[in-house]
Design a protein around this motif. Structure first.
Motif, PDB file in Angstrom:
ATOM      1  N   UNK A 273     -57.413 -61.283  48.625  1.00 12.04           N
ATOM      2  CA  UNK A 273     -58.387 -60.777  47.846  1.00 12.04           C
ATOM      3  C   UNK A 273     -58.791 -59.328  48.550  1.00 12.04           C
ATOM      4  N   UNK A 274     -59.609 -58.723  47.873  1.00 16.61           N
ATOM      5  CA  UNK A 274     -60.055 -57.419  48.474  1.00 16.61           C
ATOM      6  C   UNK A 274     -60.473 -57.451  49.655  1.00 16.61           C
ATOM      7  N   UNK A 275     -60.411 -56.089  50.329  1.00 18.88           N
ATOM      8  CA  UNK A 275     -60.577 -56.005  51.837  1.00 18.88           C
ATOM      9  C   UNK A 275     -62.372 -55.855  51.611  1.00 18.88           C
ATOM     10  N   UNK A 276     -62.849 -56.560  52.685  1.00 16.87           N
ATOM     11  CA  UNK A 276     -64.473 -56.658  52.769  1.00 16.87           C
ATOM     12  C   UNK A 276     -64.993 -55.106  52.625  1.00 16.87           C
ATOM     13  N   UNK A 277     -66.027 -54.841  52.208  1.00 15.50           N
ATOM     14  CA  UNK A 277     -66.913 -53.596  51.986  1.00 15.50           C
ATOM     15  C   UNK A 277     -67.016 -53.112  53.562  1.00 15.50           C
ATOM     16  N   UNK A 278     -66.420 -51.640  53.519  1.00 15.82           N
ATOM     17  CA  UNK A 278     -66.849 -51.179  54.972  1.00 15.82           C
ATOM     18  C   UNK A 278     -65.781 -51.494  56.136  1.00 15.82           C
ATOM     19  N   UNK A 279     -65.052 -52.298  55.790  1.00 14.07           N
ATOM     20  CA  UNK A 279     -64.051 -52.958  57.147  1.00 14.07           C
ATOM     21  C   UNK A 279     -62.856 -51.543  57.242  1.00 14.07           C
ATOM     22  N   UNK A 280     -62.360 -51.351  56.397  1.00 17.35           N
ATOM     23  CA  UNK A 280     -61.328 -50.085  56.842  1.00 17.35           C
ATOM     24  C   UNK A 280     -62.143 -48.959  57.298  1.00 17.35           C
ATOM     25  N   UNK A 281     -63.065 -48.492  56.959  1.00 12.39           N
ATOM     26  CA  UNK A 281     -63.646 -47.557  57.559  1.00 12.39           C
ATOM     27  C   UNK A 281     -64.308 -47.597  59.066  1.00 12.39           C
ATOM     28  N   UNK A 282     -64.561 -49.098  59.110  1.00 14.71           N
ATOM     29  CA  UNK A 282     -65.137 -49.591  60.537  1.00 14.71           C
ATOM     30  C   UNK A 282     -64.258 -49.640  61.372  1.00 14.71           C
ATOM     31  N   UNK A 283     -62.970 -50.156  61.051  1.00 17.24           N
ATOM     32  CA  UNK A 283     -61.661 -50.381  61.733  1.00 17.24           C
ATOM     33  C   UNK A 283     -61.034 -48.893  62.072  1.00 17.24           C
ATOM     34  N   UNK A 284     -61.159 -48.088  61.111  1.00 20.88           N
ATOM     35  CA  UNK A 284     -60.512 -46.726  61.520  1.00 20.88           C
ATOM     36  C   UNK A 284     -59.008 -46.652  61.142  1.00 20.88           C
ATOM     37  N   UNK A 285     -58.540 -45.544  61.264  1.00 17.57           N
ATOM     38  CA  UNK A 285     -56.811 -45.211  60.717  1.00 17.57           C
ATOM     39  C   UNK A 285     -56.287 -44.575  61.880  1.00 17.57           C
ATOM     40  N   UNK A 286     -55.145 -45.060  62.467  1.00 16.38           N
ATOM     41  CA  UNK A 286     -54.708 -46.219  62.219  1.00 16.38           C
ATOM     42  C   UNK A 286     -55.444 -47.467  62.738  1.00 16.38           C
ATOM     43  N   UNK A 287     -55.427 -48.545  62.602  1.00 17.02           N
ATOM     44  CA  UNK A 287     -56.256 -49.779  63.188  1.00 17.02           C
ATOM     45  C   UNK A 287     -56.003 -50.053  64.634  1.00 17.02           C
ATOM     46  N   UNK A 288     -56.787 -50.348  65.651  1.00 13.31           N
ATOM     47  CA  UNK A 288     -56.637 -50.491  66.893  1.00 13.31           C
ATOM     48  C   UNK A 288     -55.617 -51.629  67.117  1.00 13.31           C
ATOM     49  N   UNK A 289     -54.888 -51.653  68.022  1.00 14.72           N
ATOM     50  CA  UNK A 289     -53.991 -52.604  68.353  1.00 14.72           C
ATOM     51  C   UNK A 289     -54.378 -54.050  68.445  1.00 14.72           C
ATOM     52  N   UNK A 290     -55.731 -54.120  68.393  1.00 14.06           N
ATOM     53  CA  UNK A 290     -56.101 -55.315  68.672  1.00 14.06           C
ATOM     54  C   UNK A 290     -56.815 -56.054  67.405  1.00 14.06           C
ATOM     55  N   UNK A 291     -56.740 -55.104  66.322  1.00 16.21           N
ATOM     56  CA  UNK A 291     -57.175 -55.538  64.894  1.00 16.21           C
ATOM     57  C   UNK A 291     -55.753 -55.665  63.956  1.00 16.21           C
ATOM     58  N   UNK A 292     -55.774 -56.834  63.428  1.00 16.59           N
ATOM     59  CA  UNK A 292     -54.539 -57.207  62.465  1.00 16.59           C
ATOM     60  C   UNK A 292     -54.836 -57.162  61.101  1.00 16.59           C
ATOM     61  N   UNK A 293     -54.578 -56.363  59.959  1.00 22.54           N
ATOM     62  CA  UNK A 293     -54.944 -56.366  58.832  1.00 22.54           C
ATOM     63  C   UNK A 293     -53.810 -56.624  57.731  1.00 22.54           C
ATOM     64  N   UNK A 294     -53.889 -57.265  56.699  1.00 20.94           N
ATOM     65  CA  UNK A 294     -52.675 -57.434  55.918  1.00 20.94           C
ATOM     66  C   UNK A 294     -52.361 -55.995  55.271  1.00 20.94           C
ATOM     67  N   UNK A 295     -50.862 -56.063  55.027  1.00 19.26           N
ATOM     68  CA  UNK A 295     -50.354 -54.799  54.531  1.00 19.26           C
ATOM     69  C   UNK A 295     -50.900 -54.145  53.403  1.00 19.26           C
ATOM     70  N   UNK A 296     -51.285 -55.007  52.394  1.00 20.61           N
ATOM     71  CA  UNK A 296     -51.542 -54.505  51.159  1.00 20.61           C
ATOM     72  C   UNK A 296     -53.373 -53.997  51.311  1.00 20.61           C
ATOM     73  N   UNK A 297     -53.834 -54.109  52.341  1.00 17.62           N
ATOM     74  CA  UNK A 297     -55.408 -53.529  52.417  1.00 17.62           C
ATOM     75  C   UNK A 297     -55.114 -52.085  53.159  1.00 17.62           C
ATOM     76  N   UNK A 298     -53.908 -51.907  53.794  1.00 14.56           N
ATOM     77  CA  UNK A 298     -53.625 -50.638  54.625  1.00 14.56           C
ATOM     78  C   UNK A 298     -53.189 -49.715  53.476  1.00 14.56           C
ATOM     79  N   UNK A 299     -52.394 -50.127  52.553  1.00 14.82           N
ATOM     80  CA  UNK A 299     -51.700 -49.165  51.455  1.00 14.82           C
ATOM     81  C   UNK A 299     -52.622 -48.855  50.389  1.00 14.82           C
ATOM     82  N   UNK A 300     -53.787 -49.777  50.351  1.00 15.29           N
ATOM     83  CA  UNK A 300     -54.554 -49.350  49.252  1.00 15.29           C
ATOM     84  C   UNK A 300     -55.818 -48.674  49.888  1.00 15.29           C
ATOM     85  N   UNK A 301     -55.819 -48.515  51.148  1.00 16.10           N
ATOM     86  CA  UNK A 301     -57.062 -47.592  51.953  1.00 16.10           C
ATOM     87  C   UNK A 301     -56.974 -46.215  51.463  1.00 16.10           C
TER      88      UNK A 301
END
Length: 302
Positions: A273-301
């Motif tokens: 499903x779609x990434x939760x609102x505000x998640x990608x902004x809160x995590x930052x780019x690139x995500x910290x090594x302690x945070x694992x996200x689906x590849x589809x969310x990263x490419x759509x950010x």
């Protein structure tokens, strides 16, 4: 030899004067009194320990009796009686004489939520009685959801846990349908296991706003967010493990606005499903090594 060493020979014929004898008597009485006081102290300590053990045993016995009555109420056919049992069990949780008994009460409330229930037959006049019965029993479930949130979060206006707080206790809501409000506002999850594994968030509002995830494990693995509004706004994920692996984000709204990811191991692997609102902004780019996200969310950010 005694003379060579310079010691004076003890005069065995010397007699004690009255003053010396009196001092010796006083010293003897002091030693006896001190020994007596020590014995009295030991006896008092042992008596106190026996009293404490007896008091705990009596408190446990009374708790067990009240617990049995509350559980019996939960099994009643009457929604009103069940509701009384819920409040009685919540009160017993607050008053439990030890942590183990408190955890048992929480486990029973969670187990009630895990029981299957008859779905709403709708408001068709032909099923009016069944509909009213469904609403009555839903009230029981919603009361448990509300009480759980109330006891895990601090009272409004303070960040300190209330007396009888359930913070630090395990919470097993595996497979539960959450269709009512739960308020974990500024709660603190540490040193315990909290499971929303395979839970369904289908209605109502569930707030983790300002919640601190600082230890232990909180699992949303396989959960379905399909209708509830679930907020993690301003949550602090600074320790422990928070798992969303395999979770489904569909029709519900899930928000992570201004959440802080600063140390927790957070896993969204295999989430759909779609990434939760505000998640990608809160995590930052690139995500910290302690945070694992689906590849589809990263490419759509952005």
């Amino acid at each position: 030899m005694v003379a060579l060493l310079g010691f004076q020979r003890i005069d065995s014929t010397a007699k004690l004067d009255a003053k010396t004898l009196f001092d010796l008597v006083k010293l003897s009485f002091g030693v006896v009194a001190g020994a007596g006081a020590l014995v009295a102290l030991v006896v008092a300590y042992r008596r106190q320990r026996v009293d404490e053990v007896g008091a705990h045993r009596e408190a446990t016995r009374l708790h067990t009796e009240r617990f049995s009555q509350a559980v019996e109420q939960l099994g009643s056919d009457s929604p009103a009686v069940r509701l009384g049992g819920v409040h009685a069990l919540a009160g017993l949780t607050d008053d439990a004489p030890d942590r183990g008994l408190r955890q048992t009460c929480i486990d029973v409330l969670c187990a009630y939520l895990q029981l299957p229930f008859t779905p709403d037959p709708g408001d068709d006049p032909a099923h009016q009685e069944e509909h009213h019965r469904y609403l009555a029993f839903r009230k029981v479930r919603h009361t448990i959801l509300r009480l759980i949130g109330d006891h895990y979060r601090p009272p409004r206006g303070t960040l300190r846990p209330a007396a009888g707080s359930w913070q630090g206790c395990d919470l097993d809501l595996t497979g539960v349908t959450i269709d009512g409000d739960m308020e974990f506002y500024h709660a603190s999850f540490y040193g315990s296991v909290v499971s929303f594994h395979s839970a369904t968030f289908s209605d109502g509002r569930v707030s983790f706003e300002g919640t601190s995830f600082s230890g232990g494990t909180v699992s949303f693995v396989g959960a379905t967010f399909s209708g509830s509004y679930v907020s993690f706004d301003r949550a602090s994920l600074s320790g422990g493990t928070v798992l969303f692996g395999g979770a489904t984000f569909s029709d519900g709204a899930v928000a992570f606005g201004d959440a802080a990811f600063s140390g927790s191991t957070v896993d969204f692997d295999r989430a759909t499903g779609p990434a939760p609102d505000g998640l990608l902004s809160a995590v930052g780019t690139p995500p910290p090594i302690t945070v694992s996200l689906p590849a589809g969310w990263l490419t759509s950010s952005p």
